[in-house]
Write a protein that holds these residues in place. Structure first.
Motif, PDB file in Angstrom:
ATOM      1  N   SER A  68       5.985  16.403   0.156  1.00 54.65           N
ATOM      2  CA  SER A  68       5.063  15.357  -0.336  1.00 54.65           C
ATOM      3  C   SER A  68       3.698  15.927  -0.725  1.00 54.65           C
ATOM      4  N   PRO A  69       3.668  16.799  -1.749  1.00 52.91           N
ATOM      5  CA  PRO A  69       2.372  17.385  -2.130  1.00 52.91           C
ATOM      6  C   PRO A  69       1.449  16.367  -2.790  1.00 52.91           C
ATOM      7  N   GLU A  70       0.156  16.695  -2.793  1.00 52.09           N
ATOM      8  CA  GLU A  70      -0.821  15.739  -3.337  1.00 52.09           C
ATOM      9  C   GLU A  70      -0.772  15.666  -4.870  1.00 52.09           C
ATOM     10  N   GLY A  71      -1.073  14.493  -5.369  1.00 52.13           N
ATOM     11  CA  GLY A  71      -1.308  14.304  -6.807  1.00 52.13           C
ATOM     12  C   GLY A  71      -0.081  14.247  -7.694  1.00 52.13           C
ATOM     13  N   THR A  72       1.118  14.482  -7.166  1.00 48.80           N
ATOM     14  CA  THR A  72       2.273  14.582  -8.067  1.00 48.80           C
ATOM     15  C   THR A  72       3.450  13.681  -7.692  1.00 48.80           C
ATOM     16  N   GLY A  73       3.244  12.853  -6.653  1.00 44.56           N
ATOM     17  CA  GLY A  73       4.373  12.025  -6.236  1.00 44.56           C
ATOM     18  C   GLY A  73       3.927  10.628  -5.857  1.00 44.56           C
ATOM     19  N   ILE A  74       4.907   9.784  -5.567  1.00 45.61           N
ATOM     20  CA  ILE A  74       4.624   8.456  -5.027  1.00 45.61           C
ATOM     21  C   ILE A  74       5.292   8.392  -3.660  1.00 45.61           C
ATOM     22  N   TYR A  75       4.474   8.191  -2.647  1.00 41.60           N
ATOM     23  CA  TYR A  75       4.990   8.096  -1.279  1.00 41.60           C
ATOM     24  C   TYR A  75       4.547   6.739  -0.763  1.00 41.60           C
ATOM     25  N   MET A  76       5.499   5.849  -0.572  1.00 40.41           N
ATOM     26  CA  MET A  76       5.096   4.492  -0.184  1.00 40.41           C
ATOM     27  C   MET A  76       6.081   3.857   0.780  1.00 40.41           C
ATOM     28  N   SER A  77       5.560   2.922   1.572  1.00 39.45           N
ATOM     29  CA  SER A  77       6.408   2.175   2.507  1.00 39.45           C
ATOM     30  C   SER A  77       6.045   0.706   2.415  1.00 39.45           C
ATOM     31  N   ILE A  78       7.070  -0.136   2.519  1.00 36.50           N
ATOM     32  CA  ILE A  78       6.859  -1.583   2.477  1.00 36.50           C
ATOM     33  C   ILE A  78       7.433  -2.176   3.753  1.00 36.50           C
ATOM     34  N   ILE A  79       6.672  -3.037   4.371  1.00 38.36           N
ATOM     35  CA  ILE A  79       7.157  -3.713   5.582  1.00 38.36           C
ATOM     36  C   ILE A  79       7.899  -4.985   5.157  1.00 38.36           C
ATOM     37  N   LEU A  80       9.120  -5.128   5.647  1.00 34.48           N
ATOM     38  CA  LEU A  80       9.893  -6.330   5.314  1.00 34.48           C
ATOM     39  C   LEU A  80      10.219  -7.113   6.579  1.00 34.48           C
ATOM     40  N   ASP A  81       9.875  -8.370   6.575  1.00 34.86           N
ATOM     41  CA  ASP A  81      10.264  -9.259   7.666  1.00 34.86           C
ATOM     42  C   ASP A  81      11.567  -9.915   7.204  1.00 34.86           C
ATOM     43  N   CYS A  82      12.668  -9.543   7.847  1.00 40.11           N
ATOM     44  CA  CYS A  82      13.991  -9.968   7.353  1.00 40.11           C
ATOM     45  C   CYS A  82      14.165 -11.485   7.360  1.00 40.11           C
ATOM     46  N   LYS A  83      13.336 -12.189   8.116  1.00 39.96           N
ATOM     47  CA  LYS A  83      13.447 -13.664   8.132  1.00 39.96           C
ATOM     48  C   LYS A  83      12.884 -14.256   6.838  1.00 39.96           C
ATOM     49  N   LYS A  84      12.102 -13.441   6.129  1.00 39.22           N
ATOM     50  CA  LYS A  84      11.426 -13.990   4.947  1.00 39.22           C
ATOM     51  C   LYS A  84      12.055 -13.560   3.625  1.00 39.22           C
ATOM     52  N   ILE A  85      13.224 -12.942   3.687  1.00 38.86           N
ATOM     53  CA  ILE A  85      13.876 -12.549   2.434  1.00 38.86           C
ATOM     54  C   ILE A  85      15.301 -13.088   2.395  1.00 38.86           C
ATOM     55  N   ASN A  86      15.879 -13.107   1.214  1.00 38.20           N
ATOM     56  CA  ASN A  86      17.218 -13.679   1.079  1.00 38.20           C
ATOM     57  C   ASN A  86      18.339 -12.679   1.347  1.00 38.20           C
ATOM     58  N   ILE A 143       9.822   4.951   0.444  1.00 34.45           N
ATOM     59  CA  ILE A 143      10.272   5.408  -0.881  1.00 34.45           C
ATOM     60  C   ILE A 143       9.473   6.639  -1.277  1.00 34.45           C
ATOM     61  N   GLY A 144      10.155   7.701  -1.622  1.00 33.12           N
ATOM     62  CA  GLY A 144       9.473   8.903  -2.107  1.00 33.12           C
ATOM     63  C   GLY A 144       9.975   9.223  -3.505  1.00 33.12           C
ATOM     64  N   ILE A 145       9.070   9.274  -4.486  1.00 29.91           N
ATOM     65  CA  ILE A 145       9.479   9.595  -5.871  1.00 29.91           C
ATOM     66  C   ILE A 145       8.687  10.817  -6.335  1.00 29.91           C
ATOM     67  N   ASN A 146       9.395  11.843  -6.777  1.00 27.65           N
ATOM     68  CA  ASN A 146       8.715  13.005  -7.358  1.00 27.65           C
ATOM     69  C   ASN A 146       8.376  12.651  -8.800  1.00 27.65           C
ATOM     70  N   ILE A 147       7.089  12.542  -9.072  1.00 30.30           N
ATOM     71  CA  ILE A 147       6.689  12.149 -10.426  1.00 30.30           C
ATOM     72  C   ILE A 147       6.475  13.379 -11.303  1.00 30.30           C
ATOM     73  N   SER A 148       5.644  14.304 -10.847  1.00 27.92           N
ATOM     74  CA  SER A 148       5.389  15.486 -11.694  1.00 27.92           C
ATOM     75  C   SER A 148       5.316  16.768 -10.855  1.00 27.92           C
ATOM     76  N   THR A 149       6.063  16.796  -9.767  1.00 27.78           N
ATOM     77  CA  THR A 149       6.106  18.007  -8.937  1.00 27.78           C
ATOM     78  C   THR A 149       6.958  19.026  -9.682  1.00 27.78           C
ATOM     79  N   SER A 150       6.396  20.219  -9.953  1.00 26.10           N
ATOM     80  CA  SER A 150       7.208  21.155 -10.740  1.00 26.10           C
ATOM     81  C   SER A 150       7.795  22.281  -9.900  1.00 26.10           C
ATOM     82  N   VAL A 151       7.216  22.549  -8.734  1.00 28.55           N
ATOM     83  CA  VAL A 151       7.795  23.600  -7.884  1.00 28.55           C
ATOM     84  C   VAL A 151       8.035  23.030  -6.490  1.00 28.55           C
ATOM     85  N   PHE A 152       9.239  23.245  -5.996  1.00 28.44           N
ATOM     86  CA  PHE A 152       9.600  22.779  -4.655  1.00 28.44           C
ATOM     87  C   PHE A 152       9.838  23.999  -3.773  1.00 28.44           C
ATOM     88  N   PRO A 153       9.667  23.846  -2.467  1.00 26.72           N
ATOM     89  CA  PRO A 153       9.848  25.011  -1.607  1.00 26.72           C
ATOM     90  C   PRO A 153      11.320  25.428  -1.474  1.00 26.72           C
TER      91      PRO A 153
END
Ligand code: BTN
Length: 256
Positions: A68-86, A143-153
């Motif tokens: 998860s390097p800086e500036g090149t990805g999207i690292y996000m989490s969403i909290i879901l309360d299962c009682k409030k979704i279908n 959710i982790g999305i590599n947007i513009s990461t060009s080198v991975f370890p």
């Protein structure tokens, strides 16, 4: 293009009233999933989103790290309360995969495919992973999305890739993902969801390998049922229903 993560920019592009108190935009954090876990039970925690420019301990499935390097990805989490979704809990990862494929296809013009159950690929490289963690009636959807990461370890270089979208900033992509998630978790037609998921599938009709109850198998991925389980016809002509785990394409047991 200016690609700094900004809360106001993300809020500007959300298509529904997302309360600003329900969006956290961080510069760095150990893991957005861990941060989100601490927000559970605070008022309005349902659909609270935590986004970070980098992670120092990004976590993947099966105890793996998520680079998860800086500036090149999207690292996000969403909290879901299962009682409030279908949708039922067991379809949330599938739904998240569909939402991300929609955004990558429609906004980033990328040919996104999903490898059951939760990895998203573009041109044979993994560009996105999903980590769902359950805490009683809550699910933290990471959710982790590599947007513009060009080198991975190390070996990750052979497996991982990036979306490299043209003319669209991360703020906009994050907002589009949030918008799609907001719609998809309220879906009440499981079959419709599964049909769309199947249309993005990288494994259906292909030879796969996997481990089931401690035994290695190869077979053909034949279908995905309404519970999101993968149906496989093994080389010994046995039908197996997989509800978790990881499959590899081809007959070797490499992780991709
Ligand atoms: C995988 O590919 O095994 C799942 C990767 C999930 C990575 C995301 S990045 C945001 C959230 N925070 C984490 O620590 N992990 C998930």
């Amino acid at each position: 293009m200016n690609d700094i993560l900004l809360k106001e920019e993300i809020l500007k592009s959300t298509s529904f009233e997302l309360n600003p108190g329900q969006l956290f935009v961080l510069k760095t954090v150990n893991s957005t999933n861990l941060y989100a876990k601490k927000l559970i039970n605070s008022a309005n925690s349902h659909f609270t989103a935590v986004v970070s420019d980098s992670q120092t301990n990004g976590r993947g499935r099966m105890g793996r790290d998520f680079f998860s390097p800086e500036g090149t990805g999207i690292y996000m989490s969403i909290i879901l309360d299962c009682k409030k979704i279908n949708l039922p809990k067991n379809l949330l990862t599938i739904a998240t995969g569909v939402a991300i494929c929609r955004v990558l296809k429609n906004c980033c013009k990328a040919d996104a495919e999903v490898k059951w159950v939760n990895d998203i690929y573009i041109k044979g490289k993994k560009v996105c992973g999903i980590l769902a963690e359950t805490l009683s009636e809550y699910v933290i959807m990471g959710i982790g999305i590599n947007i513009s990461t060009s080198v991975f370890p190390g070996k990750l270089n052979e497996i991982a890739g990036s979306v490299f979208p043209k003319n669209i900033a991360r703020n906009e992509i994050i907002a589009r993902v949030i918008n799609e998630l907001h719609i998809i978790y309220m879906e009440d037609n499981a079959q419709k969801l599964i049909d769309e998921y199947k249309s993005y599938s990288l494994v259906l009709g292909k030879k796969i390998s996997f481990t089931h109850n401690g035994k290695a198998f190869t077979g053909i991925a034949t279908d995905i049922n309404t519970d999101g389980n993968l149906i496989v016809k093994t080389c010994e002509n046995e039908m197996l229903v997989l509800n978790s785990g990881e499959v590899s394409l081809g007959s070797e047991n490499f992780s991709r």
